[in-house]
Design a protein around this motif. Structure first.
Motif, PDB file in Angstrom:
ATOM      1  N   LYS A   1       0.693  -1.091   0.168  1.00  0.00           N
ATOM      2  CA  LYS A   1      -0.154   0.222  -0.016  1.00  0.00           C
ATOM      3  C   LYS A   1       0.840   1.436   0.159  1.00  0.00           C
ATOM      4  O   LYS A   1       0.961   2.228  -0.623  1.00  0.00           O
ATOM      5  N   GLY A   2       2.017   1.283   1.184  1.00  0.00           N
ATOM      6  CA  GLY A   2       2.644   2.565   0.670  1.00  0.00           C
ATOM      7  C   GLY A   2       2.017   3.160   1.564  1.00  0.00           C
ATOM      8  O   GLY A   2       0.517   3.736   2.090  1.00  0.00           O
ATOM      9  N   LEU A   3       2.736   4.811   1.889  1.00  0.00           N
ATOM     10  CA  LEU A   3       2.285   5.765   2.466  1.00  0.00           C
ATOM     11  C   LEU A   3       0.909   6.868   1.515  1.00  0.00           C
ATOM     12  O   LEU A   3       2.051   7.219   0.253  1.00  0.00           O
ATOM     13  N   SER A   4       0.924   7.430   1.879  1.00  0.00           N
ATOM     14  CA  SER A   4      -0.173   8.423   0.940  1.00  0.00           C
ATOM     15  C   SER A   4       0.658   9.761   0.938  1.00  0.00           C
ATOM     16  O   SER A   4       1.187   9.822   2.182  1.00  0.00           O
ATOM     17  N   LYS A   5       0.587  10.648   0.435  1.00  0.00           N
ATOM     18  CA  LYS A   5       0.951  11.806   0.356  1.00  0.00           C
ATOM     19  C   LYS A   5       0.369  12.478   1.910  1.00  0.00           C
ATOM     20  O   LYS A   5       1.871  13.463   2.224  1.00  0.00           O
TER      21      LYS A   5
END
Length: 115
Positions: free
Chosen positions: A36-40
């Motif tokens: 998923k990762g970090l959103s901005k």
């Protein structure tokens, strides 16, 4: 209290962080950066809390070419490159999950639906 742990499944330090919260009966949500990762917005909040991008970058990451490209990029491009290549970040990243606002009835001030 909702805790979010961003990391990878193979990262030893991420496993230690998950175990730390589990042993203390604190709910923690694991978010795999590879999936998923970090959103901005999350990235910006973490960067601001830690004190800048340099504190977030892992100098021992496996992808040294990408790390060098990020370090020598123009300031405007650094954030976009990090968001596209989150494997260069130090893990785990532990953050408080945002709270959801509770619905209150305007007339009575009681919690619940205002229908």
């Amino acid at each position: 209290m909702n805790i979010q742990i961003f990391g990878t499944k193979k990262c030893f330090d991420t496993k230690k962080a998950i175990r730390y919260f589990k042993e203390r009966n604190i709910k923690a949500q694991f978010i795999d950066l590879k999936e998923k990762g970090l959103s901005k917005g999350e990235y910006t909040k973490v960067k601001q809390a830690i004190g800048g991008l340099d504190a977030m970058l892992n100098p021992k990451c496996k992808d040294q070419d990408t790390l060098a490209r990020i370090q020598y990029a123009v300031d405007d491009e650094k954030d976009a490159n990090v968001l596209a290549n989150q494997q260069v970040l130090k893990t785990p990243i532990v953050a408080m999950a945002p709270r959801r606002p509770s619905a209150t009835c305007q007339k009575s001030g009681k919690r619940g639906n205002s229908f």
